[in-house]
Design an enzyme around this catalytic site. Sequence first.
Site, short mmCIF file in Angstrom:
data_model
loop_
_atom_site.label_atom_id
_atom_site.label_comp_id
_atom_site.label_asym_id
_atom_site.label_seq_id
_atom_site.Cartn_x
_atom_site.Cartn_y
_atom_site.Cartn_z
CD GLU A 1 71.98 57.37 41.46
OE1 GLU A 1 72.15 58.45 40.87
OE2 GLU A 1 70.97 57.09 42.10
CE LYS B 1 78.77 65.18 38.87
NZ LYS B 1 79.09 65.86 37.64
CG ASP C 1 80.52 64.98 31.51
OD1 ASP C 1 79.92 65.93 32.05
OD2 ASP C 1 81.67 65.07 31.05
CE1 TYR D 1 69.71 64.04 38.80
CE2 TYR D 1 70.88 63.36 36.82
CZ TYR D 1 70.39 64.37 37.65
OH TYR D 1 70.58 65.67 37.31
CE LYS E 1 83.01 66.14 39.06
NZ LYS E 1 83.68 67.21 38.40
CB CYS F 1 97.11 76.06 0.55
SG CYS F 1 96.94 74.27 0.62
CB CYS G 1 98.04 73.73 -3.73
SG CYS G 1 96.84 74.92 -3.12
CB CYS H 1 93.25 75.60 0.62
SG CYS H 1 93.80 75.42 -1.08
CB CYS I 1 94.30 72.25 -3.18
SG CYS I 1 95.36 71.76 -1.82
#
Length: 676
Positions: free
Chosen positions: A115, A117, A119, A226, A315, A409, A412, A427, A432
Amino acid sequence: MPDISKVKQRIEELRALINYHNYRYYVLDSPEISDAEYDELMRELRRLEEEHPKFITPDSPTQRVGAAPVEAFGVVEHPQPLLSLANAFSSEELEAWYRRAYNLLGGRNFDFVCELKIDGLAVALTYENGLFTTGATRGDGYHGENVTQNLRTIRSIPLSVPKEAPPRFEVRGEVYLPKAGFKKLNEDRAKEGLPPFANPRNAAAGSVRQLDPRITAKRPLDIYIYALGWAEVKATPNTHWEMMDYLKCLGFKVNPNIALCRTLNEVADYYQTWVGRREELPFDTDGIVIKINPIPFQQELGFVGHEPRWAIAYKFPAIQGTTRLIDIGINVGRTGSLNPFAILEPVKVGGVTIRQAALHNEEDIHRKDIRIGDMVIVQRAGEVIPEIAGAITSLRTGKEKVFKMPSQCPVCGAEVIKPPGEAMHRCPNAACPAQALERIQHFVSRGAMDIEGVGEKLSEALFTAGLLKDAADLYYLTRDQLLSLERMADKSVSNILNSIERSKDRPLPRVIFALGILHIGEETAELLAEHFPSIDALAKTSREELLSIPSIGPKIADSILSFFRQEQNLHIIKKLRQAGIKLSTEVKKPAGLPLTGLEFVITGSLENFTRQEAETKIKALGGKAGSDVTRKINYLVVGADPGSKLARARELGTKTIDEAEFIKLLTEAEAGRRFQ
Ligand code: IVH
């Protein structure tokens, strides 16, 4: 008065139909009816249940979203622990696992089920006497959190199972967020100025562990089952392969990419196939799971510690690469957030060249101890923007530099702020230029004013040429101005002007969303448009009124108030109004009929009409009959045993009339009197 047994029968019929179509749509991915037809069935069921609350049962499809937030999750003790899996990272390790099992079974042969896996987040679902009663997270394997209410919102989890199912049993599976749903969720979060989820697994876990099931319900979570955890009384299949089929027959969603393999070579083929194809899958996987097929063999093999001997996870190699972090750049977002990103020496990871990667915020950079000049591990997963997993500290030369967020920033020069409790630096200068451009790009985007032909590139060109200072300037662009841009032909200019013109008609929620108020995503914009008939009404609102709206908290309320306090925002709204953009909910001009423009909702039962008769009368006189009480509703007609709509109407100050007043209104309307 409708025959009560007929009502009950119709309710049952509707539930069976809806459950069937749910199953086709969410479990089999193969719908037979349109969304509109499905909605119609749901509406009818909701209406009947509202009129006859005694017929509401917990497995009714209307009962998926619990209304009240869960105070705190209770603890569920797992009757059988939820264990983890041992991992194999190479074919040698897989072979060693197989040998051990083969020897322990005294050299008897067996087959395997392979099957994917998934996540996500492991959950256990308990069914008792045909009903889904408890859903729990894995927790420490022995005790999990009770997340039943949240899991009920996942449409592929059946709320009831057929009579043939064991009287009490538990299934196990993985709740996950599909990649597309994850991408959209993060886009929405970015638009609301919220930090993104790092990956679909975190997003799924965060969604399942939400204290408010209404939020969980909005996340497109899904599940693959599962395993059978345990079952009482009934005999169940003898092999895992047949078990998966059995679970499918009970209505559970099982991943279709499972395979029965007779030899370890076939297992290796399955693994190789999915190493190559994992990116095609609509969900994240981090490997395959191999299970010994005969269940009696599984029982003989048992466990070592927390891991079964009869299953193993093999894996996938991580899609990772190493490269040098040349610098950290800053991108200023629409809401002023300073988003750091990694500038990398180009590196190929899983066939794609990576030059930049996400670096969520300053805290995250320091938590991972990433320094400018470091050799770093870059990883990508599916659709997700590549990110830096960490630095290889052993390769440091001492010349690496610790990153510090600039105090001004970068665009600006305004002094940067970090609001308490927020992860992002901002900012604060609404003027800006970086923010202004991002705001224009947001305004024209799909979910907002959807101005076809004016995408990110053209907005930027117009902005740089000084033709746009804010989004409202779009509506004042002339043909000549557009033609003055490079590579602009007559035809495309006409198309652009047409689509700008068409956008003037966008409904109010879109306009509210398009304004780009911090923390206001599409859903909140809809909610606001339900409560406020116009932008002006929203601009004049108070903190108290905003806070009285469910799901609007202090953060959103303050953001709205602050938006409408800023002169330049009011100026944009003024320009939008002058250009003819619709800034209020459409009010139909009274046509010929007396009730045109008026919307009614009926609650409770009426003596002189069935609900359908009353609604037909309203419609015949030009009115509309709705089912939910919102600010748009003009009259709530209150019959005997009214439902929760009456309380809602009182909250909103909707006019309520009883049956006698309703009859009077209809009679006068029939006589030609117009109501407004
Ligand atoms: S079987 C006793 N099958 O992986 C073994 N697990 O690392 C039970 N997972 O906690 C697990 N897809 O959450 C199994 N097809 C699959 C799976 C799967 C994902 C997760 C599961 C488990 C974790 C173990």
